[in-house]
Design a protein around this motif. Structure first.
Motif, mmCIF file in Angstrom:
data_model
loop_
_atom_site.group_PDB
_atom_site.id
_atom_site.type_symbol
_atom_site.label_atom_id
_atom_site.label_comp_id
_atom_site.label_asym_id
_atom_site.label_seq_id
_atom_site.Cartn_x
_atom_site.Cartn_y
_atom_site.Cartn_z
ATOM 1 N N GLY A 149 88.570 84.716 -65.518
ATOM 2 C CA GLY A 149 88.246 85.641 -64.436
ATOM 3 C C GLY A 149 89.146 85.456 -63.230
ATOM 4 O O GLY A 149 89.580 86.420 -62.606
ATOM 5 N N ALA A 150 89.440 84.202 -62.890
ATOM 6 C CA ALA A 150 90.321 83.934 -61.753
ATOM 7 C C ALA A 150 91.729 84.461 -62.013
ATOM 8 O O ALA A 150 92.340 85.089 -61.143
ATOM 9 C CB ALA A 150 90.360 82.439 -61.457
ATOM 10 N N PHE A 162 87.943 87.304 -58.601
ATOM 11 C CA PHE A 162 87.387 86.659 -57.422
ATOM 12 C C PHE A 162 88.275 86.821 -56.190
ATOM 13 O O PHE A 162 87.975 86.260 -55.137
ATOM 14 C CB PHE A 162 87.175 85.162 -57.709
ATOM 15 N N ASP A 163 89.344 87.586 -56.319
ATOM 16 C CA ASP A 163 90.284 87.744 -55.209
ATOM 17 C C ASP A 163 89.608 88.266 -53.941
ATOM 18 O O ASP A 163 89.987 87.907 -52.836
ATOM 19 C CB ASP A 163 91.421 88.682 -55.603
ATOM 20 N N HIS A 164 88.600 89.107 -54.088
ATOM 21 C CA HIS A 164 87.933 89.680 -52.908
ATOM 22 C C HIS A 164 87.221 88.614 -52.071
ATOM 23 O O HIS A 164 86.963 88.831 -50.899
ATOM 24 C CB HIS A 164 86.930 90.755 -53.342
#
Length: 79
Positions: free
Chosen positions: A68-69, A74-76
Motif C-alpha cells: 500500500g505504501a 498513505f501519501d495523503h
C-alpha cells in the motif's frame, strides 16, 4: 461468518533484535526501525523510544502495508 483468531505474537526482548532503519532517516530522530523477530514476525519501533515494547507484525501484514505504501495509499497522510 466467524473471524479467525489472529496469530499470537511471540515475546521478544528488543535488546536481542538487530534493528534496521531506512537510509532516508536522518539524524533528527525521526526514525522507524524494523527487525526480524522469532517465528517469522517483524518488530517495528520508534527509535526515539527504544524502551517502549515494539509492535509485532506477521510477514503477510507487513507485506500488505508495504504494498500500500509503495502504491501511494498513505501519501495523503503526509500532506
Amino acid at each position: 461468518m466467524a473471524r479467525a483468531n489472529p496469530p499470537t505474537p511471540p515475546a521478544v526482548n528488543p535488546d536481542d533484535l538487530t534493528w534496521i532503519k531506512a537510509t532516508a532517516s536522518g539524524e533528527n530522530g525521526a526514525c522507524v526501525e524494523l527487525a526480524p523477530a522469532s517465528d517469522g514476525w517483524i518488530a517495528l519501533r520508534d527509535s526515539k523510544n527504544p524502551d517502549v515494547p515494539p509492535l509485532l507484525y506477521t510477514r503477510t501484514e507487513l507485506a500488505a502495508f508495504l504494498d500500500g505504501a509503495k502504491g501511494g495509499e498513505f501519501d495523503h497522510l503526509l500532506t
